[in-house]
Design an enzyme around this catalytic site. Sequence first.
Site, mmCIF file in Angstrom:
data_model
loop_
_atom_site.group_PDB
_atom_site.id
_atom_site.type_symbol
_atom_site.label_atom_id
_atom_site.label_comp_id
_atom_site.label_asym_id
_atom_site.label_seq_id
_atom_site.Cartn_x
_atom_site.Cartn_y
_atom_site.Cartn_z
ATOM 1 N N ASN A 136 58.658 16.926 81.575
ATOM 2 C CA ASN A 136 57.858 17.630 82.594
ATOM 3 C C ASN A 136 58.733 18.444 83.551
ATOM 4 O O ASN A 136 58.253 18.935 84.566
ATOM 5 C CB ASN A 136 56.994 16.645 83.383
ATOM 6 C CG ASN A 136 57.809 15.657 84.214
ATOM 7 O OD1 ASN A 136 59.038 15.731 84.248
ATOM 8 N ND2 ASN A 136 57.135 14.744 84.889
ATOM 9 N N GLU B 205 59.810 14.647 90.526
ATOM 10 C CA GLU B 205 58.672 14.977 89.684
ATOM 11 C C GLU B 205 58.054 16.304 90.133
ATOM 12 O O GLU B 205 58.329 16.785 91.242
ATOM 13 C CB GLU B 205 57.636 13.845 89.775
ATOM 14 C CG GLU B 205 58.156 12.476 89.337
ATOM 15 C CD GLU B 205 58.281 12.318 87.816
ATOM 16 O OE1 GLU B 205 58.548 13.303 87.108
ATOM 17 O OE2 GLU B 205 58.120 11.177 87.343
ATOM 18 N N ASP C 299 69.719 8.182 90.612
ATOM 19 C CA ASP C 299 68.488 7.500 90.993
ATOM 20 C C ASP C 299 68.515 6.023 90.625
ATOM 21 O O ASP C 299 69.428 5.556 89.933
ATOM 22 C CB ASP C 299 67.280 8.198 90.347
ATOM 23 C CG ASP C 299 67.560 8.701 88.927
ATOM 24 O OD1 ASP C 299 68.454 8.140 88.262
ATOM 25 O OD2 ASP C 299 66.903 9.651 88.480
HETATM 26 C C1 F6R Z 1 68.167 9.901 84.822
HETATM 27 C C2 F6R Z 1 67.203 10.825 85.383
HETATM 28 C C3 F6R Z 1 66.179 11.544 84.572
HETATM 29 C C4 F6R Z 1 66.531 11.719 83.098
HETATM 30 C C5 F6R Z 1 65.358 12.355 82.359
HETATM 31 C C6 F6R Z 1 65.640 12.539 80.884
HETATM 32 O O1 F6R Z 1 69.011 9.349 85.815
HETATM 33 O O2 F6R Z 1 67.226 10.990 86.546
HETATM 34 O O3 F6R Z 1 65.964 12.820 85.148
HETATM 35 O O4 F6R Z 1 67.676 12.516 82.980
HETATM 36 O O5 F6R Z 1 64.223 11.564 82.525
HETATM 37 O O6 F6R Z 1 65.754 11.289 80.288
HETATM 38 P P1 F6R Z 1 66.271 11.179 78.787
HETATM 39 O O7 F6R Z 1 67.643 11.705 78.774
HETATM 40 O O8 F6R Z 1 66.222 9.709 78.477
HETATM 41 O O9 F6R Z 1 65.328 11.988 77.965
#
Ligand code: F6R
Length: 261
Positions: free
Chosen positions: A135, A142, A68
């Site tokens: 979440n 999301e 992303d």
């Molecule tokens: C990252 C992504 C997100 C993260 C998620 C967890 O490219 O797409 O899905 O993997 O938000 O983030 P962290 O690892 O910082 O808790």
Amino acid sequence: MEIIICPDEAQVGVYAAAKIAKIAAGVGPKVVLGVATGSSPLTTYIELAKLEKAGKLDLSGASAFALDEYVGLPYTHPESYHDVIRRTVTEPLGIDPAKVSVPDGANPETAGEAYEAAIKQAGGVDVQILGIGANGHVGFNEPGSSLASRTRIKTLTAKTREDNARFFDSLDQVPTHCITQGLGTILDARHVVLVANGAGKADAIAAIAEGPVSSMWPGSVLQLHQYATLVIDEAAAAKLTHQDYYRQIFSTLPAWQRLDV
Ligand code: F6R
């Protein structure tokens, strides 16, 4: 779904890297990696670099696709995923920068289709590395995301923006939109390795591994994947009902399924 419970975050990196290296060895040096940003995979990237240095992993011909990118953040911004991937993946793993792709957050209207075409052109992703949001989001899919979604623009939830504000000077600076691979795109990867650490991820891990498949917990879509592995620490595993069974499976794996750690 394979579930590997590790004592701590450092060991999550060791086991996830060993799993990825085993998959990569089966593919060869032209392996196509799917890579995530965020805190969770950082120990995995460090361990992958160690395996390369030790001659146990060959990424000399590898290519990579990020999950992303924020919309509207200049690529020179240190928190743009273009820059995060360069710092945490491309340079430490010595992958040719020309073979590393990140969705084009500057052209959100056309980025999705172009990215899907680029992944297809590369022959698809061999192993997708994922983190997970508190979440349950994977990529930035999301809650409510279509389980069949493809790469597209998404609106970030207030929770995700708050969680990611730690990387910025203030909440106001966190972009409101992103381009993310869809859940259908992620499901197309031939293997998926999701890493998670800490008590803040325990509800999400229990929901995606043991709850119903539901767009309300987007990571639960991995229950539909034939080769999905979760590598998680004790705190992230704490709310799993069948922890003992997962530990039993892992400790009694036949030799050919064990990881070289
Ligand atoms: C990252 C992504 C997100 C993260 C998620 C967890 O490219 O797409 O899905 O993997 O938000 O983030 P962290 O690892 O910082 O808790």
